[in-house]
Design a protein around this motif. Structure first.
Motif, PDB file in Angstrom:
ATOM      1  N   GLU A  72       0.843  -1.198   0.000  1.00  0.00           N
ATOM      2  CA  GLU A  72       0.000   0.000   0.000  1.00  0.00           C
ATOM      3  C   GLU A  72       0.877   1.246   0.000  1.00  0.00           C
ATOM      4  N   THR A 245      -4.577  -3.366  -1.605  1.00  0.00           N
ATOM      5  CA  THR A 245      -5.081  -2.119  -2.186  1.00  0.00           C
ATOM      6  C   THR A 245      -4.498  -1.998  -3.584  1.00  0.00           C
ATOM      7  N   CYS A 246      -5.322  -1.519  -4.525  1.00  0.00           N
ATOM      8  CA  CYS A 246      -4.843  -1.453  -5.907  1.00  0.00           C
ATOM      9  C   CYS A 246      -4.963  -0.031  -6.439  1.00  0.00           C
ATOM     10  N   TYR A 247      -4.134   0.277  -7.438  1.00  0.00           N
ATOM     11  CA  TYR A 247      -3.954   1.665  -7.858  1.00  0.00           C
ATOM     12  C   TYR A 247      -3.923   1.832  -9.375  1.00  0.00           C
ATOM     13  N   LYS A 252      -4.036   6.613  -7.734  1.00  0.00           N
ATOM     14  CA  LYS A 252      -5.393   6.678  -7.199  1.00  0.00           C
ATOM     15  C   LYS A 252      -5.869   5.275  -6.853  1.00  0.00           C
ATOM     16  N   VAL A 253      -6.477   5.137  -5.664  1.00  0.00           N
ATOM     17  CA  VAL A 253      -7.021   3.833  -5.264  1.00  0.00           C
ATOM     18  C   VAL A 253      -8.180   3.480  -6.179  1.00  0.00           C
ATOM     19  N   ARG A 256     -12.426  -2.428  -6.409  1.00  0.00           N
ATOM     20  CA  ARG A 256     -12.215  -3.847  -6.656  1.00  0.00           C
ATOM     21  C   ARG A 256     -13.148  -4.321  -7.754  1.00  0.00           C
ATOM     22  N   GLY A 329      -6.931  -1.907 -11.338  1.00  0.00           N
ATOM     23  CA  GLY A 329      -5.882  -1.675 -10.350  1.00  0.00           C
ATOM     24  C   GLY A 329      -4.919  -2.829 -10.159  1.00  0.00           C
ATOM     25  N   ASN A 349      -0.103  -4.846  -7.994  1.00  0.00           N
ATOM     26  CA  ASN A 349      -1.293  -4.118  -7.529  1.00  0.00           C
ATOM     27  C   ASN A 349      -1.334  -2.692  -8.062  1.00  0.00           C
ATOM     28  N   GLU A 350      -0.921  -2.572  -9.335  1.00  0.00           N
ATOM     29  CA  GLU A 350      -1.037  -1.304 -10.085  1.00  0.00           C
ATOM     30  C   GLU A 350      -1.290  -1.656 -11.536  1.00  0.00           C
TER      31      GLU A 350
END
Length: 373
Positions: A72, A245-247, A252-253, A256, A329, A349-350
């Motif tokens: 994160e 958490t993904c971006y 920006k978050v 899901r 994300g 996670n991006e």
């Protein structure tokens, strides 16, 4: 064969300073493979947009895991081989594996008209008398759209707002509404003669599986894949507290995955630890289900497609069986090389316009460099 990890379960992450950006990692730089992974991963992570990266490699009968970055933004928390990522369209290969079971069990045939398994009249699901078959669903030659209902106008918005718009839209979108909208789908070429990527087709494949086995997609996944392979963290769902958490590329978050109706097309979450087990399974082409799922229905000049698996031949004759995945994300790639008894999975996670392609390149480079050793 017992899976061996290169790393202990608990570690103090090392920090490498590559140019100006510091990258946390658990890579101990002991072996040649470690060094190859390090070179590729650090180059990828130098992009300011990148957040976390988890890599699993199966090679020479052993499993290796590497992690970079953070779970994160703003946290000094390295991902691990147990970190949960959305794997997006890699999910389709699980659907293909389940279809292989259905084919072997004699419950379906590749040339079945899909309307045999649908409730109601769908005169629109054909072109000039040629129906859509199950085989057409598996290699994206059905002519069905990517989404139902049509989302072409939504995708004209800025990418960050597209994710939010689709998330809001599909939050309460039911399977009943999906099949109502399916009546409006238009097929504009003879199924089997052209390529048109379709999440819709894979959603229908999942529903056909549920109908012929009288079990939910999640139950089928557990019965035939995740339980036998002891993939204990691989599930369908968007609400797991452990999911990273993904971006977006702007930091920006992102929301899901949209809805459980997308489960067969892109709804699985998993870890590198579990996906290495999945790769080991798919490296055994003596397994009839594996062999069926890797067999292309139609061979073409480019990459062929089996039961959703992409099939690629390198110049030296090495065969790759692979799929990439991307939500708004998360980015991912899973590639196996049966003749090399090797597999590579990379989860991030991006997500941005280049991330899937670059992850695919990392896997290619690791294969090529490993083959020279």
């Amino acid at each position: 064969m017992k899976i061996q990890s290169l790393l202990p379960l608990f570690f103090a992450p090392f920090i490498f300073n590559a140019q100006a950006k510091k990258i946390a990692t658990d890579n101990h730089l002991t072996t040649e493979l470690d060094k190859m992974v390090q070179k590729e991963a650090l180059a990828y992570m130098q992009d300011p947009a990148r957040v976390g990266l988890s890599i699993g490699v199966f090679k020479d009968g052993k499993s290796y895991f590497y992690n970079y970055g953070t779970t994160e933004i703003g946290k000094a928390e390295l991902p691990t081989s147990k970190s949960l990522y959305e794997i997006a369209s890699i999910t389709k290969t699980f659907t293909g594996t389940l279809l292989a079971h259905a084919l072997a069990d004699g419950k379906i045939k590749m040339n079945d008209d899909i309307r045999k398994y649908l409730d109601g009249n769908y005169a629109n699901l054909e072109f000039e008398g040629h129906p859509i078959t199950i085989g057409n669903l598996t290699n994206h030659s059905s002519g069905l759209p990517q989404f139902l209902p049509d989302q072409s106008q939504t995708f004209k918005k800025p990418m960050d707002s597209v994710a939010m718009a689709l998330s809001d839209f599909y939050k309460n979108y039911s399977k009943k509404k999906f099949y109502e909208d399916l009546h409006q789908a238009k097929v504009d070429f003879v199924p089997g003669t052209d390529y048109k990527y379709s999440n819709v087709g894979t959603q229908i494949s999942g529903d056909i599986l549920e109908k012929i086995y009288h079990k939910s997609y999640g139950d089928l996944l557990a019965k035939y894949i995740t339980t036998p392979l002891k993939m204990n963290q691989t599930i369908i769902g968007t609400n797991s507290a452990q999911l990273l958490t993904c971006y977006s590329e702007k930091g920006k978050v992102m929301p899901r995955n949209f809805s459980t109706i997308f489960a067969p097309a892109g709804g699985i979450i998993s870890t590198t630890e579990d996906l290495v087990k999945y790769m080991r399974y798919h490296l055994d082409e003596n397994n009839k289900y594996v062999k069926i799922s890797h067999t292309p229905l139609v061979k073409s000049e480019g990459d062929a497609i089996g039961l959703y698996w992409r099939l690629h031949a390198y110049e030296d004759g090495t065969q790759a069986v692979y799929h990439t995945g991307g939500t708004f994300g998360f980015s991912s790639v899973l590639q196996i090389y049966p003749s090399k008894k090797m597999g590579i999975v990379i989860l991030s996670n991006e997500s941005d316009a280049e991330s899937q392609g670059k992850l695919h390149d990392i896997a290619d480079h690791l294969l090529r460099n490993s083959s020279k050793k």
